[in-house]
Design an enzyme around this catalytic site. Structure first.
Site, PDB file in Angstrom:
ATOM      1  N   CYS A 147       0.817  -1.220   0.000  1.00  0.00           N
ATOM      2  CA  CYS A 147       0.000   0.000   0.000  1.00  0.00           C
ATOM      3  C   CYS A 147       0.851   1.271   0.000  1.00  0.00           C
ATOM      4  CB  CYS A 147      -0.962  -0.003   1.185  1.00  0.00           C
ATOM      5  SG  CYS A 147      -0.206  -0.431   2.771  1.00  0.00           S
ATOM      6  N   HIS A 240      -2.743   6.646   4.169  1.00  0.00           N
ATOM      7  CA  HIS A 240      -1.304   6.705   4.463  1.00  0.00           C
ATOM      8  C   HIS A 240      -0.764   8.052   3.968  1.00  0.00           C
ATOM      9  CE1 HIS A 240      -1.558   2.679   5.729  1.00  0.00           C
ATOM     10  NE2 HIS A 240      -0.822   2.065   4.820  1.00  0.00           N
TER      11      HIS A 240
END
Length: 345
Positions: A147, A240
């Site tokens: 990710c 993130h």
């Protein structure tokens, strides 16, 4: 296009994200949900502890969960399995003719397995033909990156192509959903930042080199520039955020960097793939953006937002992406869409 698909590891958080994104997909018919023996035989609504903000789609509530083994009807299998299980199970599906679009890390760095971001390295899907020949499979495995690596690589790619990169440093602030619903105990993360995520820094430092590499004579020649990562877990649910420091081969300016990222597009945008964002990278000019809560869902969670772009000899910026959409399930779905469009299924 009318393609039957299934999800293995369907009851976990990433499996649920796959289901949410696939429930009304214009090309893919969600026909099979597979999970552990404990869940097999139950209706999905009874087998899964649904944890996403949106409701469980009505279309899957009464689907009977099957065991995670080949035999069900599907052309594409989306894998949300843990890597240790994926290492054993995914080849079984590929051998039996399924296309496995995997979110797991087990085969990302295998020489004959595409590590794919469709805007970045669509030509790497040609590895599928080599993979089938070498492994004597009727199907194939194709992977999406970690990710954090996806969120990093999208804005870095146009810079690398236009100006070259000699050194890249990144410090990540990663959401707890990246560890799964039960991955980080609440008493460990509330009022806290954890400056270590096992194995994460190695993935960030190596995967980008493969993705930006050139496919030559059936093999990927990895890109060679210095990448240094420090990865932290922070108490946000999704998204993130990453701080970057980039040294380029050619002298450039902030305005040139912004323009290069803003105009970046790839095969998904040219082919108008259903899950593709209009703009893979969005530039924000606000001093205090991107922010996790405000920017993670841009363009259905499939874009990366870049801001605080500054510097002269060294370019600095802050980027943000949705880790379970662009960084996981959405990435695998976009990969499968590219394969379908290119008739690799």
């Amino acid at each position: 296009m009318n393609i039957d698909v299934g999800v293995i590891g369907a009851t976990g958080m990433v499996g649920q994200r796959f289901i949410s994104l696939l429930s009304d997909h214009p090309w893919f018919n969600l026909t099979a949900l597979a999970a552990s023996e404990r869940s097999a035989g139950k209706r999905y609504s009874k087998a899964a502890d649904w944890v996403l903000n949106e409701d469980m789609p009505n279309s899957v509530r009464d689907i009977e969960v099957v065991e995670t083994k080949p035999g069900f009807q599907a052309d594409i299998v989306f894998s949300a399995l843990p890597s240790d299980i994926a290492k054993k199970v995914e080849p079984q599906f590929a051998e039996q003719g399924y296309i496995v679009a995997s979110n797991a890390s087990a085969y990302r760095m295998a020489e004959d397995v595409p590590l794919l971001i469709p805007e970045v390295n669509p030509e790497h899907i040609d590895l599928i033909d080599i993979q089938r020949e070498q492994r004597d499979w009727d199907g194939a495995i194709i992977t999406n990156p970690n990710c954090s690596s996806i969120i990093l690589t999208l804005p870095v790619t146009p810079i690398a192509r236009e100006f070259g990169i000699t050194d890249l440093r990144v410090a990540t602030l990663q959401a707890v959903s990246g560890a799964g619903y039960t991955g980080v105990p609440s008493m460990a993360i509330v009022d806290n930042v954890i400056p270590y995520i096992g194995g994460e820094e190695d993935k960030v430092e190596t995967e980008i080199q493969k993705m930006l590499g050139d496919l030559e004579d059936g093999k990927i020649k990895h890109r060679d520039f210095n990448v240094t990562a420090t990865c932290n877990r922070v108490p946000v649910l999704d998204g993130h955020l990453e701080n970057l420091w980039i040294e380029t081969e050619e002298k450039t300016t902030v305005d040139e960097i912004k323009e290069t990222m803003a105009k970046f597009e790839g095969e998904p945008q040219k082919l108008d793939l259903p899950t593709a964002p209009k703009n893979p990278v969005i530039i924000t000019e606000q001093d205090d953006r991107p922010q996790t809560r405000l920017d993670r869902n841009k363009q259905n969670g499939m874009s990366v937002t870049a801001g605080r772009i500054r510097g002269e000899n060294e370019i600095q910026m802050t980027i943000l992406g949705h880790n379970t959409i662009r960084g996981a399930a959405g990435a695998s779905i976009l990969n499968a869409e590219l394969l379908a469009k290119k008739q690799k299924i």
